[in-house]
Design a protein around this motif. Structure first.
Motif, PDB file in Angstrom:
ATOM      1  N   TYR A   1       0.794  -1.221   0.000  1.00 45.58           N
ATOM      2  CA  TYR A   1       0.000   0.000   0.000  1.00 45.58           C
ATOM      3  C   TYR A   1       0.835   1.285   0.000  1.00 45.58           C
ATOM      4  O   TYR A   1       0.454   2.262  -0.631  1.00 45.58           O
ATOM      5  CB  TYR A   1      -1.010   0.012   1.153  1.00 45.58           C
ATOM      6  CG  TYR A   1      -0.400   0.077   2.528  1.00 45.58           C
ATOM      7  CD1 TYR A   1      -0.158   1.288   3.140  1.00 45.58           C
ATOM      8  CD2 TYR A   1      -0.090  -1.090   3.225  1.00 45.58           C
ATOM      9  CE1 TYR A   1       0.399   1.355   4.401  1.00 45.58           C
ATOM     10  CE2 TYR A   1       0.455  -1.045   4.487  1.00 45.58           C
ATOM     11  CZ  TYR A   1       0.702   0.190   5.071  1.00 45.58           C
ATOM     12  OH  TYR A   1       1.247   0.242   6.322  1.00 45.58           O
ATOM     13  N   CYS A   2       1.969   1.301   0.661  1.00 48.07           N
ATOM     14  CA  CYS A   2       2.798   2.516   0.680  1.00 48.07           C
ATOM     15  C   CYS A   2       3.365   2.808  -0.714  1.00 48.07           C
ATOM     16  O   CYS A   2       3.282   3.944  -1.200  1.00 48.07           O
ATOM     17  CB  CYS A   2       3.927   2.373   1.691  1.00 48.07           C
ATOM     18  SG  CYS A   2       3.349   2.395   3.400  1.00 48.07           S
ATOM     19  N   ALA A   3       3.899   1.801  -1.353  1.00 47.35           N
ATOM     20  CA  ALA A   3       4.428   1.989  -2.708  1.00 47.35           C
ATOM     21  C   ALA A   3       3.302   2.327  -3.679  1.00 47.35           C
ATOM     22  O   ALA A   3       3.463   3.188  -4.561  1.00 47.35           O
ATOM     23  CB  ALA A   3       5.166   0.738  -3.169  1.00 47.35           C
ATOM     24  N   ALA A   4       2.147   1.683  -3.523  1.00 48.58           N
ATOM     25  CA  ALA A   4       1.000   1.966  -4.396  1.00 48.58           C
ATOM     26  C   ALA A   4       0.544   3.412  -4.239  1.00 48.58           C
ATOM     27  O   ALA A   4       0.194   4.071  -5.226  1.00 48.58           O
ATOM     28  CB  ALA A   4      -0.143   1.012  -4.077  1.00 48.58           C
ATOM     29  N   ALA A   5       0.555   3.912  -3.008  1.00 50.50           N
ATOM     30  CA  ALA A   5       0.163   5.302  -2.750  1.00 50.50           C
ATOM     31  C   ALA A   5       1.085   6.266  -3.488  1.00 50.50           C
ATOM     32  O   ALA A   5       0.634   7.186  -4.179  1.00 50.50           O
ATOM     33  CB  ALA A   5       0.191   5.573  -1.247  1.00 50.50           C
ATOM     34  N   ILE A   6       2.374   6.050  -3.352  1.00 48.27           N
ATOM     35  CA  ILE A   6       3.360   6.921  -3.999  1.00 48.27           C
ATOM     36  C   ILE A   6       3.240   6.825  -5.521  1.00 48.27           C
ATOM     37  O   ILE A   6       3.261   7.844  -6.222  1.00 48.27           O
ATOM     38  CB  ILE A   6       4.787   6.579  -3.518  1.00 48.27           C
ATOM     39  CG1 ILE A   6       4.929   6.911  -2.021  1.00 48.27           C
ATOM     40  CG2 ILE A   6       5.835   7.305  -4.353  1.00 48.27           C
ATOM     41  CD1 ILE A   6       6.147   6.319  -1.361  1.00 48.27           C
ATOM     42  N   LEU A   7       3.081   5.619  -6.026  1.00 43.50           N
ATOM     43  CA  LEU A   7       2.982   5.432  -7.478  1.00 43.50           C
ATOM     44  C   LEU A   7       1.711   6.041  -8.059  1.00 43.50           C
ATOM     45  O   LEU A   7       1.733   6.575  -9.177  1.00 43.50           O
ATOM     46  CB  LEU A   7       3.080   3.952  -7.834  1.00 43.50           C
ATOM     47  CG  LEU A   7       4.488   3.380  -7.698  1.00 43.50           C
ATOM     48  CD1 LEU A   7       4.461   1.857  -7.777  1.00 43.50           C
ATOM     49  CD2 LEU A   7       5.410   3.957  -8.759  1.00 43.50           C
TER      50      LEU A   7
END
Length: 180
Positions: free
Chosen positions: A70-76
């Protein structure tokens, strides 16, 4: 695959699409930006709200479908909005509405801090950019105290949002920023 999809979802230029359907060339209005604030400058409040909701929705969905990352998805998702694949990685928005959607998927307390700060700053100063930057800073600080593991993600997003607002920051400093 989920992370690629997060970027692709974030990359959909909803504001550009919905204004073009209405016969409006968004990039020739106001700041030329394809975000919801510039849609508001068309004078069509309903279209601006639609743009805001669609941009927030893509951030929410990007995080929701990628629970494991979820953290990487948020940034992406935010990066996708800022540097959209569909527009050859140029001319994207500033990431604020997409960040709001990301926050909705991650932590409602932080959303409330974000919204409260945005509304108060906007009502006092009437600058959307100042309200957005203040809300982003407040949400990031609040995440340090209120949310486990969200601070670094929000800090990275905040840096991105502040960088995309560099001209607005200069305009605010010089007193030439667009006021609502």
């Amino acid at each position: 695959m989920e992370l690629i999809l997060s970027y692709i979802l974030g990359s959909i230029p909803f504001s550009l699409i919905i204004t073009r359907i209405q016969g409006i060339e968004l990039r020739k209005i106001g700041s030329g930006n394809i975000g919801a604030t510039n849609v508001l400058r068309t004078g069509n409040k309903k279209l601006a709200v639609c743009a805001l909701l669609l941009d927030a929705m893509k951030g929410f969905i990007a995080v929701y479908i990628s629970q494991k990352f979820y953290c990487a998805a948020a940034i992406l998702a935010v990066l996708g909005h800022m540097f959209p694949l569909w527009l050859k990685f140029k001319g994207g928005g500033k990431g604020v509405a997409t960040t709001l959607g990301v926050l909705l998927a991650l932590d409602i307390q932080i959303v409330l801090v974000f919204l409260f700060t945005w509304v108060v700053v906007f009502l006092i100063f009437r600058y959307s950019s100042l309200a957005s930057l203040s809300a982003m800073a407040a949400a990031t600080i609040a995440s340090f105290f209120l949310s486990d593991g969200l601070f670094l993600t929000l800090f990275i997003i905040a840096v991105l949002v502040f960088c995309k607002h560099h001209q607005n920051i200069i305009n605010l400093w010089q007193g030439s920023e667009y006021k609502f």
